[in-house]
Scaffold this active site. Structure first.
Site, mmCIF file in Angstrom:
data_model
loop_
_atom_site.group_PDB
_atom_site.id
_atom_site.type_symbol
_atom_site.label_atom_id
_atom_site.label_comp_id
_atom_site.label_asym_id
_atom_site.label_seq_id
_atom_site.Cartn_x
_atom_site.Cartn_y
_atom_site.Cartn_z
ATOM 1 N N TYR A 1 0.718 -1.388 0.373
ATOM 2 C CA TYR A 1 0.237 0.084 -0.053
ATOM 3 C C TYR A 1 1.057 1.733 0.006
ATOM 4 O O TYR A 1 0.329 2.263 -0.655
ATOM 5 C CB TYR A 1 -1.090 0.026 1.271
ATOM 6 C CG TYR A 1 -1.905 -1.299 1.015
ATOM 7 C CD1 TYR A 1 -3.475 -0.011 0.190
ATOM 8 C CD2 TYR A 1 -2.014 -1.899 1.375
ATOM 9 C CE1 TYR A 1 -4.141 -1.505 -0.288
ATOM 10 C CE2 TYR A 1 -3.304 -3.148 1.115
ATOM 11 C CZ TYR A 1 -3.763 -2.763 0.228
ATOM 12 O OH TYR A 1 -4.844 -3.537 -0.023
ATOM 13 N N ARG B 1 1.450 1.842 -3.700
ATOM 14 C CA ARG B 1 0.876 2.267 -4.349
ATOM 15 C C ARG B 1 0.744 4.698 -3.928
ATOM 16 O O ARG B 1 0.224 4.350 -4.457
ATOM 17 C CB ARG B 1 -1.005 1.734 -3.624
ATOM 18 C CG ARG B 1 -0.871 0.110 -4.697
ATOM 19 C CD ARG B 1 -1.852 -0.455 -4.275
ATOM 20 N NE ARG B 1 -3.267 -0.556 -5.050
ATOM 21 C CZ ARG B 1 -4.361 -0.392 -4.881
ATOM 22 N NH1 ARG B 1 -4.398 -1.494 -4.198
ATOM 23 N NH2 ARG B 1 -5.117 -0.124 -5.526
ATOM 24 N N GLN C 1 -15.825 1.453 -6.528
ATOM 25 C CA GLN C 1 -15.039 0.462 -6.066
ATOM 26 C C GLN C 1 -12.982 0.714 -5.865
ATOM 27 O O GLN C 1 -12.313 0.302 -5.691
ATOM 28 C CB GLN C 1 -14.677 -0.592 -6.633
ATOM 29 C CG GLN C 1 -16.308 -0.982 -7.219
ATOM 30 C CD GLN C 1 -16.579 -2.050 -8.761
ATOM 31 O OE1 GLN C 1 -16.067 -3.262 -8.245
ATOM 32 N NE2 GLN C 1 -16.318 -1.940 -9.116
ATOM 33 N N ASP D 1 -7.693 4.986 -4.713
ATOM 34 C CA ASP D 1 -7.637 6.581 -5.058
ATOM 35 C C ASP D 1 -8.931 8.231 -5.776
ATOM 36 O O ASP D 1 -9.814 7.264 -4.444
ATOM 37 C CB ASP D 1 -6.985 6.665 -6.766
ATOM 38 C CG ASP D 1 -7.838 6.826 -8.247
ATOM 39 O OD1 ASP D 1 -8.860 7.505 -7.803
ATOM 40 O OD2 ASP D 1 -8.429 5.214 -8.754
ATOM 41 N N HIS E 1 -14.735 0.370 -1.122
ATOM 42 C CA HIS E 1 -13.608 -0.282 -0.676
ATOM 43 C C HIS E 1 -12.407 0.728 0.216
ATOM 44 O O HIS E 1 -11.836 -0.228 -0.255
ATOM 45 C CB HIS E 1 -13.059 -0.962 -2.174
ATOM 46 C CG HIS E 1 -14.173 -2.014 -2.628
ATOM 47 N ND1 HIS E 1 -13.605 -2.885 -4.175
ATOM 48 C CD2 HIS E 1 -15.444 -2.638 -1.891
ATOM 49 C CE1 HIS E 1 -14.415 -3.286 -4.574
ATOM 50 N NE2 HIS E 1 -15.374 -3.364 -3.291
ATOM 51 N N CYS F 1 -7.785 2.062 12.950
ATOM 52 C CA CYS F 1 -7.207 0.700 13.691
ATOM 53 C C CYS F 1 -7.009 -0.863 13.401
ATOM 54 O O CYS F 1 -8.510 -0.689 12.289
ATOM 55 C CB CYS F 1 -7.839 1.064 15.291
ATOM 56 S SG CYS F 1 -6.996 -0.594 16.628
ATOM 57 N N GLY G 1 -15.732 0.885 -16.119
ATOM 58 C CA GLY G 1 -14.350 0.281 -16.730
ATOM 59 C C GLY G 1 -14.359 -1.122 -15.648
ATOM 60 O O GLY G 1 -13.195 -0.694 -14.410
ATOM 61 N N SER H 1 -14.810 -5.335 -14.308
ATOM 62 C CA SER H 1 -15.127 -7.189 -15.312
ATOM 63 C C SER H 1 -15.755 -6.485 -14.683
ATOM 64 O O SER H 1 -16.146 -7.788 -14.818
ATOM 65 C CB SER H 1 -13.646 -7.200 -14.519
ATOM 66 O OG SER H 1 -13.723 -7.079 -12.963
ATOM 67 N N GLU I 1 -13.918 -3.556 -22.912
ATOM 68 C CA GLU I 1 -13.823 -5.184 -23.110
ATOM 69 C C GLU I 1 -15.414 -5.197 -22.691
ATOM 70 O O GLU I 1 -15.690 -4.415 -21.320
ATOM 71 C CB GLU I 1 -13.141 -5.873 -23.082
ATOM 72 C CG GLU I 1 -12.381 -5.576 -20.995
ATOM 73 C CD GLU I 1 -11.590 -6.986 -21.339
ATOM 74 O OE1 GLU I 1 -11.259 -7.456 -21.744
ATOM 75 O OE2 GLU I 1 -11.084 -6.203 -20.099
HETATM 76 P P1 OAD Z 1 -10.840 -5.088 -13.147
HETATM 77 O O1 OAD Z 1 -9.076 -5.205 -12.806
HETATM 78 O O2 OAD Z 1 -10.992 -6.642 -12.282
HETATM 79 O O3 OAD Z 1 -11.403 -4.442 -13.780
HETATM 80 C C1 OAD Z 1 -11.147 -3.195 -14.830
HETATM 81 C C2 OAD Z 1 -11.995 -3.220 -16.460
HETATM 82 O O4 OAD Z 1 -11.509 -2.135 -16.793
HETATM 83 C C3 OAD Z 1 -11.508 -4.218 -16.849
HETATM 84 O O5 OAD Z 1 -12.883 -4.929 -17.835
HETATM 85 C C4 OAD Z 1 -11.460 -3.732 -17.625
HETATM 86 O O6 OAD Z 1 -11.134 -3.907 -19.389
HETATM 87 C C5 OAD Z 1 -10.954 -2.634 -18.230
HETATM 88 N N1 OAD Z 1 -10.571 -1.399 -18.484
HETATM 89 C C6 OAD Z 1 -9.408 -1.015 -19.149
HETATM 90 N N2 OAD Z 1 -8.851 0.506 -19.102
HETATM 91 C C7 OAD Z 1 -10.292 0.784 -18.894
HETATM 92 C C8 OAD Z 1 -10.200 2.861 -19.491
HETATM 93 N N3 OAD Z 1 -9.254 3.072 -19.822
HETATM 94 N N4 OAD Z 1 -11.307 3.253 -19.372
HETATM 95 C C9 OAD Z 1 -12.897 1.918 -18.659
HETATM 96 N N5 OAD Z 1 -12.868 -0.053 -18.834
HETATM 97 C C10 OAD Z 1 -11.308 0.059 -18.709
HETATM 98 O O7 OAD Z 1 -10.888 -3.849 -11.335
HETATM 99 P P2 OAD Z 1 -12.052 -3.640 -11.298
HETATM 100 O O8 OAD Z 1 -13.575 -4.357 -11.434
HETATM 101 O O9 OAD Z 1 -12.513 -2.233 -11.170
HETATM 102 O O10 OAD Z 1 -11.335 -5.184 -4.926
HETATM 103 O O11 OAD Z 1 -11.964 -4.691 -9.651
HETATM 104 C C11 OAD Z 1 -13.682 -4.902 -8.184
HETATM 105 C C12 OAD Z 1 -12.608 -5.076 -7.545
HETATM 106 O O12 OAD Z 1 -11.725 -5.800 -7.594
HETATM 107 C C13 OAD Z 1 -11.523 -3.809 -6.962
HETATM 108 O O13 OAD Z 1 -12.304 -2.495 -6.144
HETATM 109 C C14 OAD Z 1 -10.857 -5.071 -5.952
HETATM 110 C C15 OAD Z 1 -10.375 -5.396 -6.655
HETATM 111 O O14 OAD Z 1 -10.085 -6.838 -6.409
HETATM 112 C C16 OAD Z 1 -10.962 -4.693 -3.849
HETATM 113 O O15 OAD Z 1 -9.790 -4.551 -3.669
HETATM 114 C C17 OAD Z 1 -11.901 -4.833 -2.058
#
Ligand code: OAD
Length: 241
Positions: free
Chosen positions: A60, A63, A95, A98, A113, A121, A184, A186, A212
């Site tokens: 972290y 990050r 989610q 940042d 998240h 803590c 954005g 998945s 996608e």
């Molecule tokens: P993912 O990494 O699973 O998915 C990111 C998505 O963003 C994918 O579907 C990509 O196609 C899309 N993407 C990539 N570039 C893009 C762009 N320029 N514009 C729009 N979309 C784009 O990330 P999340 O779905 O956010 O949780 O993941 C969900 C959660 O899983 C996160 O919050 C985190 C992670 O583990 C925790 O940390 C609890």
């Protein structure tokens, strides 16, 4: 074609890592989603923190360091513009941990998240509030302890197996929205992956934006394929003029 919003529409926006991708922050499941060879999902757990708090804080802290160098992109600004046009008929649930939505001017938002730039803590029952914290903790001896209970401090982020934040407010907004705009993400991590089904049960129209199709694609009325920073500015114009 995206229909312009009416004066009765309420928009719920859900964003994921993809909305910050064009700012230079890696997505979780993309090709650059590994950290020192670990899948991020394996680092972001309470078990991993208990077993090796130093390693988790290093993750972290790196990050946090990276975050200080990135800027909000056109997608964040487009969503802030949509909020300006809709006022209290707008709600943003991210989610992402940042602060790029805030940097672009968003105000009606929740971080389900948690937030990278906050520390709290690690003892669940402790009442110490999360606090703003940009410091980096790279060694175990540097990790602060709670002034109230003495437990080790942890990043204020939701890990796998933990309950996300602000869920009451989120469910209420899903109940009353007429449009769900998802950007954005998945569509594999719960509970966010089910928001589209919940909104649809209340007859909201669901739109997805990303390069996608998400895993929960079947529940969307419209999928606009493209990068958020390229699609959203035009889409917001179509929605609110
Ligand atoms: P993912 O990494 O699973 O998915 C990111 C998505 O963003 C994918 O579907 C990509 O196609 C899309 N993407 C990539 N570039 C893009 C762009 N320029 N514009 C729009 N979309 C784009 O990330 P999340 O779905 O956010 O949780 O993941 C969900 C959660 O899983 C996160 O919050 C985190 C992670 O583990 C925790 O940390 C609890």
């Amino acid at each position: 074609m995206i229909q312009p919003l009416s004066s009765h529409d309420r928009v719920f926006v859900l964003t994921g890592a993809g909305v910050s991708a064009e700012s230079g922050l890696p997505t979780f499941r993309g090709a650059d989603g590994l950290w020192r060879g670990y899948r991020v999902q394996d680092v972001a757990t309470p078990e991993a923190f208990r077993a090796n708090p130093e390693m988790i804080w290093q993750f972290y802290s790196e990050r946090r360091k990276r975050h200080a160098t990135v800027m909000a992109n056109a997608a964040h600004f487009a969503l802030a513009k949509l909020e300006q046009a809709l006022g209290e008929r707008f709600f943003l649930c991210t989610q992402n941990v940042d602060s790029l939505h805030e940097q672009a001017g968003s105000q009606r938002l929740v971080h389900m998240h948690g937030r990278l730039m906050q520390t709290r803590c690690s003892r669940e029952s402790c009442r110490t509030k999360p606090f703003a914290d940009e410091r980096l903790y790279m060694q175990r001896a540097e990790i602060p302890t709670c002034p109230q209970c003495g437990a080790m401090m942890r990043p204020h982020v939701c890990w796998f197996g933990e309950v996300p934040y602000s869920m009451d407010r989120i469910f209420e907004q899903l109940r009353i929205c007429s449009v769900l705009l998802t950007v954005g993400t998945s569509g594999v991590v719960e509970p966010a992956a089910s928001f589209v089904r919940m909104a649809r049960m209340n007859r909201a129209k669901a739109i997805y934006v990303g390069p996608e199709e998400p895993a929960n694609r079947a529940f969307f009325d419209a999928v606009v394929l493209g990068k958020a920073g390229e699609v959203l500015p035009g889409m917001v114009k179509e929605l609110v003029g």
